[in-house]
Design an enzyme around this catalytic site. Sequence first.
Site, PDB file in Angstrom:
ATOM      1  N   ASP A  66       0.846  -1.189   0.000  1.00  0.00           N
ATOM      2  CA  ASP A  66       0.000   0.000   0.000  1.00  0.00           C
ATOM      3  C   ASP A  66       0.885   1.244   0.000  1.00  0.00           C
ATOM      4  O   ASP A  66       2.096   1.157   0.195  1.00  0.00           O
ATOM      5  CB  ASP A  66      -1.032  -0.007   1.125  1.00  0.00           C
ATOM      6  CG  ASP A  66      -0.442   0.000   2.520  1.00  0.00           C
ATOM      7  OD1 ASP A  66       0.783  -0.179   2.659  1.00  0.00           O
ATOM      8  OD2 ASP A  66      -1.195   0.191   3.481  1.00  0.00           O
ATOM      9  N   TYR A  68       2.932   4.815   0.674  1.00  0.00           N
ATOM     10  CA  TYR A  68       3.597   5.413   1.840  1.00  0.00           C
ATOM     11  C   TYR A  68       2.559   6.217   2.624  1.00  0.00           C
ATOM     12  O   TYR A  68       1.705   6.882   2.037  1.00  0.00           O
ATOM     13  CB  TYR A  68       4.719   6.347   1.391  1.00  0.00           C
ATOM     14  CG  TYR A  68       5.869   5.658   0.698  1.00  0.00           C
ATOM     15  CD1 TYR A  68       6.615   4.660   1.326  1.00  0.00           C
ATOM     16  CD2 TYR A  68       6.241   6.014  -0.601  1.00  0.00           C
ATOM     17  CE1 TYR A  68       7.682   4.032   0.696  1.00  0.00           C
ATOM     18  CE2 TYR A  68       7.309   5.402  -1.248  1.00  0.00           C
ATOM     19  CZ  TYR A  68       8.029   4.412  -0.601  1.00  0.00           C
ATOM     20  OH  TYR A  68       9.081   3.798  -1.225  1.00  0.00           O
ATOM     21  N   PHE A  79       6.764   2.277  -4.400  1.00  0.00           N
ATOM     22  CA  PHE A  79       8.168   2.499  -4.032  1.00  0.00           C
ATOM     23  C   PHE A  79       8.694   3.890  -4.400  1.00  0.00           C
ATOM     24  O   PHE A  79       9.744   4.311  -3.925  1.00  0.00           O
ATOM     25  CB  PHE A  79       9.098   1.418  -4.617  1.00  0.00           C
ATOM     26  CG  PHE A  79       8.852   0.048  -4.071  1.00  0.00           C
ATOM     27  CD1 PHE A  79       9.214  -0.277  -2.764  1.00  0.00           C
ATOM     28  CD2 PHE A  79       8.228  -0.929  -4.838  1.00  0.00           C
ATOM     29  CE1 PHE A  79       8.965  -1.543  -2.242  1.00  0.00           C
ATOM     30  CE2 PHE A  79       7.973  -2.201  -4.329  1.00  0.00           C
ATOM     31  CZ  PHE A  79       8.342  -2.507  -3.029  1.00  0.00           C
ATOM     32  N   HIS A 189      11.444  -8.948   0.446  1.00  0.00           N
ATOM     33  CA  HIS A 189      11.094  -7.534   0.302  1.00  0.00           C
ATOM     34  C   HIS A 189      12.351  -6.666   0.477  1.00  0.00           C
ATOM     35  O   HIS A 189      13.235  -7.013   1.266  1.00  0.00           O
ATOM     36  CB  HIS A 189      10.046  -7.157   1.360  1.00  0.00           C
ATOM     37  CG  HIS A 189       9.344  -5.872   1.073  1.00  0.00           C
ATOM     38  ND1 HIS A 189       9.892  -4.652   1.414  1.00  0.00           N
ATOM     39  CD2 HIS A 189       8.165  -5.607   0.470  1.00  0.00           C
ATOM     40  CE1 HIS A 189       9.068  -3.685   1.030  1.00  0.00           C
ATOM     41  NE2 HIS A 189       8.004  -4.237   0.466  1.00  0.00           N
TER      42      HIS A 189
END
Length: 222
Positions: A66, A68, A79, A189
Amino acid sequence: MAQVRIHEEWKQVLQTYFDSSEFADLVKFVKAEYQTKTVYPAPANIFRAFDLTPFSQVKVVILGQDPYHGPNQAHGLCFSVPTGVPLPPSLQNIYTEIENSLGIKKDFSNGNLEDWARQGVFLLNAILTVVANNPGSHQNRGWEKFTDYVIQTISDQKEHVVFMLWGKFARSKKELIDQQKHLVLEAAHPSPYSANKGFLGCKHFLLCNQYLKLHQLTEIQW
């Protein structure tokens, strides 16, 4: 939400879903959230990934979870952060991996990935909105069903797309992708908590470009 911008190709490809009662319920929920809380990204940027990367241009899919949840960070691309905003830790690790695997120098003062999006890198969050300072606050409200449909549609209607799935959540989407016609790359991740468990050293950006070249597609300038 009248301010939302989305490329015409996506409107056509996703029209069936946009016309569904499920999507209508999601829109109703999201509108109410924006009216009563601080929600990111700005409404005009909710579908930014769909605006910058037309369906016909999608060559790579990078899947985030989801947006920031801090101020001035989310702008509709997973990202990525707007120009001038310090790089979040996950993006720093992504840049480090690019440098190490491709031998190119990245500008760690610029975390804006719009250039990738314009090259065909579809920077998709599974959940497209979030309440300020409350990660995961819009989980299980309908976004995941929508983005699962998007991933499935890309898999069904396109060929030779590279899917980068980082972390347990993203990797759970693998079942939506036809691995006979696409390349699925999986790793830990890039977050500082897990980057050393298989993200750093995964060579995904190198493998991606090798695959694109093999299928006579233009490589991404990472």
